[in-house]
Design a protein around this motif. Structure first.
Motif, short mmCIF file in Angstrom:
data_model
loop_
_atom_site.label_atom_id
_atom_site.label_comp_id
_atom_site.label_asym_id
_atom_site.label_seq_id
_atom_site.Cartn_x
_atom_site.Cartn_y
_atom_site.Cartn_z
N ALA A 70 0.84 -1.21 0.00
CA ALA A 70 0.00 0.00 0.00
C ALA A 70 0.87 1.26 0.00
O ALA A 70 0.56 2.22 -0.70
CB ALA A 70 -0.94 -0.01 1.20
N GLY A 73 2.22 1.81 -3.43
CA GLY A 73 1.22 2.44 -4.29
C GLY A 73 1.19 3.94 -4.09
O GLY A 73 1.14 4.71 -5.07
N LEU A 74 1.24 4.38 -2.84
CA LEU A 74 1.26 5.82 -2.57
C LEU A 74 2.55 6.44 -3.10
O LEU A 74 2.53 7.56 -3.64
CB LEU A 74 1.12 6.08 -1.07
CG LEU A 74 -0.22 5.68 -0.46
CD1 LEU A 74 -0.20 5.88 1.05
CD2 LEU A 74 -1.36 6.45 -1.10
N ILE A 77 2.18 6.87 -6.81
CA ILE A 77 1.33 8.04 -7.11
C ILE A 77 2.16 9.32 -6.97
O ILE A 77 2.11 10.20 -7.84
CB ILE A 77 0.09 8.05 -6.20
CG1 ILE A 77 -0.84 6.89 -6.57
CG2 ILE A 77 -0.64 9.40 -6.30
CD1 ILE A 77 -1.92 6.61 -5.55
N TYR A 119 -4.32 6.10 -10.76
CA TYR A 119 -5.44 5.24 -10.36
C TYR A 119 -5.02 3.77 -10.38
O TYR A 119 -5.36 3.02 -9.48
CB TYR A 119 -6.66 5.47 -11.26
CG TYR A 119 -7.78 4.54 -10.88
CD1 TYR A 119 -8.56 4.79 -9.75
CD2 TYR A 119 -8.03 3.38 -11.61
CE1 TYR A 119 -9.57 3.92 -9.37
CE2 TYR A 119 -9.03 2.50 -11.24
CZ TYR A 119 -9.80 2.78 -10.12
OH TYR A 119 -10.79 1.90 -9.73
N TRP A 122 -3.00 3.01 -7.34
CA TRP A 122 -3.84 2.99 -6.15
C TRP A 122 -4.73 1.72 -6.12
O TRP A 122 -4.81 1.04 -5.10
CB TRP A 122 -4.72 4.24 -6.11
CG TRP A 122 -5.72 4.21 -5.00
CD1 TRP A 122 -5.48 4.50 -3.68
CD2 TRP A 122 -7.09 3.84 -5.09
NE1 TRP A 122 -6.63 4.34 -2.95
CE2 TRP A 122 -7.64 3.94 -3.80
CE3 TRP A 122 -7.90 3.46 -6.13
CZ2 TRP A 122 -8.97 3.65 -3.54
CZ3 TRP A 122 -9.23 3.17 -5.89
CH2 TRP A 122 -9.75 3.28 -4.59
N THR A 125 -2.80 -1.68 -5.39
CA THR A 125 -1.96 -1.79 -4.19
C THR A 125 -2.74 -1.64 -2.88
O THR A 125 -2.19 -1.92 -1.82
CB THR A 125 -0.81 -0.77 -4.21
OG1 THR A 125 -1.35 0.55 -4.26
CG2 THR A 125 0.13 -1.01 -5.37
N ARG A 126 -3.98 -1.22 -2.97
CA ARG A 126 -4.75 -1.10 -1.73
C ARG A 126 -5.13 -2.49 -1.24
O ARG A 126 -5.28 -3.42 -2.05
CB ARG A 126 -5.96 -0.20 -1.92
CG ARG A 126 -6.96 -0.70 -2.90
CD ARG A 126 -8.00 0.38 -3.21
NE ARG A 126 -8.81 -0.04 -4.32
CZ ARG A 126 -10.08 -0.35 -4.22
NH1 ARG A 126 -10.70 -0.25 -3.08
NH2 ARG A 126 -10.75 -0.74 -5.29
#
Length: 128
Positions: A70, A73-74, A77, A119, A122, A125-126
């Motif tokens: 996660a 993923g951030l 981004i 997107y 995100w 990976t959430r």
């Protein structure tokens, strides 16, 4: 989440990880196109290309590691936001690095794809 959806997410996550690792490695294999894309107002073009390459490789690998996925993923981004000025610069100035030549509309399409990449990072990976 259904098994089919979980499998699709895993495939798209793996694709993202591999694409990021390969893209990051290209910063070392052939740095010149990336150096050319750097906006004039940024200093240290070559070191920034190498730093962004390392970040892409590390985050691409981290996508595969569940405990940090996660955060990876951030990080992706944030990376896509950070490279947005170079993509805008390339499109607005008509920069044509060797091997990355593209028409002006395609260059602007590349800019418009940044939110799609954000997107994608995100979504895959959430936590499930």
């Amino acid at each position: 989440m259904s098994e089919r959806r979980r499998r699709t997410k895993a495939i798209l996550r793996a694709l993202l990880g591999v694409v990021m690792v390969l893209a990051g490695l290209m910063h070392f294999v052939n740095p010149e196109p990336y150096v050319m894309m750097m906006p004039d107002y940024l200093p240290w073009h070559r070191p920034l290309v190498y730093i962004s390459g390392v970040i892409e490789v590390v985050l691409g690998i981290a996508v595969f590691i569940t405990p940090v996925r996660a955060r990876a993923g951030l990080g992706l981004i944030a990376l896509f936001v950070a490279v947005l000025p170079a993509n805008v610069w390339m499109a607005s100035e008509g920069i044509q690095p060797p091997g990355m030549e593209m028409s002006t509309p395609v260059a602007w399409l590349r800019v418009a794809l940044q939110p799609v990449l954000m997107y994608w990072a995100w979504a895959v990976t959430r936590p499930d």
